[in-house]
Write an enzyme that holds these catalytic residues in place. Structure first.
Site, PDB file in Angstrom:
ATOM      1  N   LYS A  36       0.662  -1.113   0.224  1.00  0.00           N
ATOM      2  CA  LYS A  36       0.065  -0.256   0.190  1.00  0.00           C
ATOM      3  C   LYS A  36       0.599   2.258   0.019  1.00  0.00           C
ATOM      4  O   LYS A  36       0.603   2.711  -0.963  1.00  0.00           O
ATOM      5  CB  LYS A  36      -0.631   0.495   1.140  1.00  0.00           C
ATOM      6  N   SER A  37       1.839   1.505   0.918  1.00  0.00           N
ATOM      7  CA  SER A  37       2.817   2.611   1.147  1.00  0.00           C
ATOM      8  C   SER A  37       3.469   3.003  -0.609  1.00  0.00           C
ATOM      9  O   SER A  37       3.819   4.226  -0.903  1.00  0.00           O
ATOM     10  CB  SER A  37       4.011   2.484   1.874  1.00  0.00           C
ATOM     11  N   ARG A  41       2.817   5.927  -3.598  1.00  0.00           N
ATOM     12  CA  ARG A  41       3.868   7.084  -3.835  1.00  0.00           C
ATOM     13  C   ARG A  41       3.897   7.094  -5.454  1.00  0.00           C
ATOM     14  O   ARG A  41       4.651   7.491  -6.056  1.00  0.00           O
ATOM     15  CB  ARG A  41       5.136   6.376  -3.427  1.00  0.00           C
ATOM     16  N   GLY A 108      -5.053   7.845   5.819  1.00  0.00           N
ATOM     17  CA  GLY A 108      -4.266   9.085   6.311  1.00  0.00           C
ATOM     18  C   GLY A 108      -3.113   9.409   5.203  1.00  0.00           C
ATOM     19  O   GLY A 108      -2.450  10.038   5.535  1.00  0.00           O
ATOM     20  N   SER A 181       7.849   9.243  12.392  1.00  0.00           N
ATOM     21  CA  SER A 181       6.591   9.203  11.046  1.00  0.00           C
ATOM     22  C   SER A 181       7.361   9.048   9.852  1.00  0.00           C
ATOM     23  O   SER A 181       7.666  10.264   9.177  1.00  0.00           O
ATOM     24  CB  SER A 181       5.625  10.102  11.555  1.00  0.00           C
ATOM     25  N   ASP A 333       2.047  -0.570  12.086  1.00  0.00           N
ATOM     26  CA  ASP A 333       1.550  -1.012  12.081  1.00  0.00           C
ATOM     27  C   ASP A 333       0.692  -3.039  11.759  1.00  0.00           C
ATOM     28  O   ASP A 333      -0.476  -3.675  11.857  1.00  0.00           O
ATOM     29  CB  ASP A 333       0.840  -1.340  10.098  1.00  0.00           C
ATOM     30  N   ARG A 364      -5.373   1.496  18.416  1.00  0.00           N
ATOM     31  CA  ARG A 364      -5.175   0.430  18.727  1.00  0.00           C
ATOM     32  C   ARG A 364      -4.861  -0.592  20.233  1.00  0.00           C
ATOM     33  O   ARG A 364      -5.161  -1.551  19.810  1.00  0.00           O
ATOM     34  CB  ARG A 364      -4.652  -0.293  17.432  1.00  0.00           C
TER      35      ARG A 364
END
Length: 451
Positions: A36-37, A41, A108, A181, A333, A364
Site C-alpha cells: 500500500k505504501s 507513492r 491517512g 513518522s 502497523d 489500536r
C-alpha cells in the site's frame, strides 16, 4: 471456515458481521496484494513526472483508489490498462486547482502525503474523510507545512475536514521529526519537490524509506547521510521527475496476517509469494522469528529497488518475549496481529513504546486489548503497550456469544479474523467492510489457503 450473517442496517449504513471459525492447516501458495505504501507513492510520483509511467501490481484497495481519484482531480490522467495502471503526469508545479473537496475515505497516508504536495503549489484544496479518518490528528503535518508557507484551516482539534492553501514558491526548511513518522517525513519531502533550494528532514529514528528510494528512481536529487545516529535527508527543488515503470511488491503488512495464521494453526505449511522485505518494514518477520516462528526466505531478489522474497511459513511453537521498542517503526502497523501471535505463544509477551498505536484508524492498543479479552486472552493494557499471557499453543476460547468491536479499523478486523482461526468457538467481527480499504480479497484468500 467463514460464516456470514445478514448485514443489519444502522440508519443509512450497512454493517457486515462475519464469524471466523477454527481452521484446518493453511497450505499451498498465495500472493497478497501490492504494498500500500509503495502504491500510494507510485501514483503520486507518476502524477508529478512529465510523461507516462506504468505501474504493475498496484494495490486496488479503497485507500489507494482515493489517492488516484485525488490526483485525477488535480490534473493527472490515471487509468487501468489490462493488469497495469498508466499515469500521465502533469510535472512538478503543474497540479491544478481541484473543483471539489478531495475525499480521502479512510486513508491517512493519502491525506498527509497529498497535503505535502499541495503545500508548495499555488492551489487551494479541501480534504475530507470518513468518520474514522476525521478523528485522526493532522497537526503533526500541518506544523512543518505551515512553516514552509502553506495556510491550513483545520477543524477543531487539528482534524479533517480541513482546507489548505498552498504557497508557491514555498520556503525550504530544516525539520527534525519530533516523532517517528514516515508520513510526516514524506509530506515535508514532497513539499520540497516544488520548493526552491534544499529542504531537509532530520530523522532521529529511521522509518520506512519508500519515499527516498522511489524519488531517486524518478530522478529527484535526494541525498541521505547519517550523523550521530540520525538520518539526514535533503531534497533539492524544484525537481524534474522523469516517468518510470514500477513493479509493486507484495505488502508485508498484508503478508503478516498470513504469516501469523500459518504459525499458529497446527499443520500449516504456506508459501506467501513476492513479499516486500524492505529493512524499514520487515520488523514483524524478525520478531516472529525471535519468538520461534519457522519462516524461510525463498528466491531472494530485488524488484524496483526493493528487496523481495517468497516466504515459506510453517506451524511452530511460539515463545513469549519482551519486544524491543526500537523495532516499532519497522512494524507499527503489524502490532495488532503480533498481539494475536503473542496470545498463542508460551509465556508472556511484553510490548512498549507503542504510543503511536493510539492515534491510528482507532486506538489500536485499547481496541486490541478489548478484542483479545473478549476472545478469552489474559492481558494487561498499559499506557504504551500490552502485556499478554500466552495460551501455550492451546486454542483461544473465541467469542461464542458476542462480537468483537473493530471501530471501523481494518487491521483490528483482520487480526481478530486470524484469532478466530486459532480458537475453539470462532471469533465474530462486528464489521468486515473496512478490510476493503487495504486488502479487498482477504477473506477469499484466507478461505483458499485453508481449503
Amino acid at each position: 471456515m467463514c460464516a456470514v450473517k445478514a448485514p443489519p442496517s444502522y440508519g443509512y449504513a450497512f454493517v457486515t458481521a462475519h464469524r471466523f471459525l477454527p481452521s484446518g492447516p493453511l497450505t499451498g501458495r498465495i500472493r497478497v496484494p501490492g504494498d500500500k505504501s509503495i502504491s500510494h507513492r507510485a501514483l503520486m510520483f507518476g502524477a508529478l513526472a512529465v510523461g507516462r509511467s506504468r505501474i504493475s501490481g498496484l494495490l486496488e484497495g479503497e485507500d489507494v483508489l482515493a489517492t488516484a481519484a485525488a490526483l485525477r482531480a488535480m490534473g493527472a490522467r490515471i487509468e487501468r490498462a489490462g493488469d497495469d495502471w498508466v499515469v500521465d503526469g502533469v510535472g512538478v508545479g503543474g497540479l491544478l486547482q481541484p473543483e471539489q473537496a478531495l475525499d480521502m475515505g479512510n486513508s491517512g497516508t493519502s491525506t498527509r502525503l497529498l497535503m505535502g504536495l499541495v503545500a508548495s503549489h499555488g492551489i487551494t484544496a479541501a480534504f475530507t474523510g470518513d468518520a474514522s479518518l476525521s478523528k485522526r490528528p493532522m497537526g503533526r503535518v500541518i506544523d512543518p507545512l505551515s512553516t514552509m508557507g502553506a495556510s491550513v484551516t483545520p477543524s477543531p482539534g487539528g482534524t479533517l475536514p480541513l482546507v489548505m492553501e498552498g504557497m508557491q514558491p514555498a520556503v525550504p526548511i530544516t525539520y527534525r521529526l519530533p516523532v517517528a513518522s514516515a508520513q510526516v517525513k514524506s509530506a515535508v519531502l514532497l513539499a520540497g519537490l516544488n520548493t526552491p533550494g534544499i529542504t531537509t528532514v532530520v530523522e532521529p529514528v529511521p522509518t520506512r524509506d519508500h519515499t527516498e528510494r522511489m524519488l531517486r528512481g524518478f530522478g529527484a536529487e535526494l541525498t541521505v547521510e547519517k550523523a550521530d545516529g540520525e538520518r539526514i535527508i535533503r531534497i533539492h527543488g524544484p525537481a524534474d521527475l522523469r516517468p518510470s515503470d514500477i513493479t509493486v511488491p507484495g505488502d508485508p503488512s498484508s503478508a503478516a496476517f498470513f504469516a501469523v495464521a500459518a504459525s499458529v494453526v497446527p499443520g500449516s505449511d504456506l508459501v506467501i509469494a513476492n513479499v516486500g522485505l524492505n529493512p524499514t518494514r520487515d520488523g514483524i518477520f524478525r520478531v516472529l522469528a525471535r519468538m520461534g516462528a519457522d519462516i524461510e526466505k525463498l528466491d531472494e531478489r530485488e524488484v524496483g529497488g526493493e528487496p523481495v522474497a517468497d516466504l515459506r511459513v510453517r506451524h511452530a511453537k511460539l515463545k513469549g518475549m519482551e519486544v524491543d521498542p526500537a523495532v516499532a517503526p519497522s512494524m507499527i502497523d503489524e502490532f495488532p496481529v503480533l498481539f494475536v501471535a503473542a496470545a498463542m505463544a508460551e509465556g508472556t509477551t511484553v510490548t512498549s513504546g507503542l504510543d503511536e498505536l493510539r492515534v491510528k484508524e482507532s486506538d489500536r492498543l485499547s481496541a486490541m486489548a478489548a478484542a483479545l479479552a473478549a476472545a478469552g486472552v489474559t492481558l494487561e493494557e498499559r499506557e504504551d503497550g500490552l502485556v499478554i499471557a500466552g495460551s501455550g499453543g492451546n486454542p483461544l476460547r473465541g467469542t461464542a456469544n458476542g462480537q468483537v468491536t473493530t471501530h471501523l479499523d481494518h487491521r483490528i478486523a483482520m487480526s481478530m479474523a486470524v484469532a478466530g482461526l486459532a480458537s475453539s468457538d470462532g471469533v465474530e467481527i462486528d464489521d468486515i467492510e473496512p478490510i476493503a480499504t487495504s486488502f479487498p480479497n482477504f477473506t477469499a484468500l484466507l478461505d483458499a489457503a485453508a481449503s
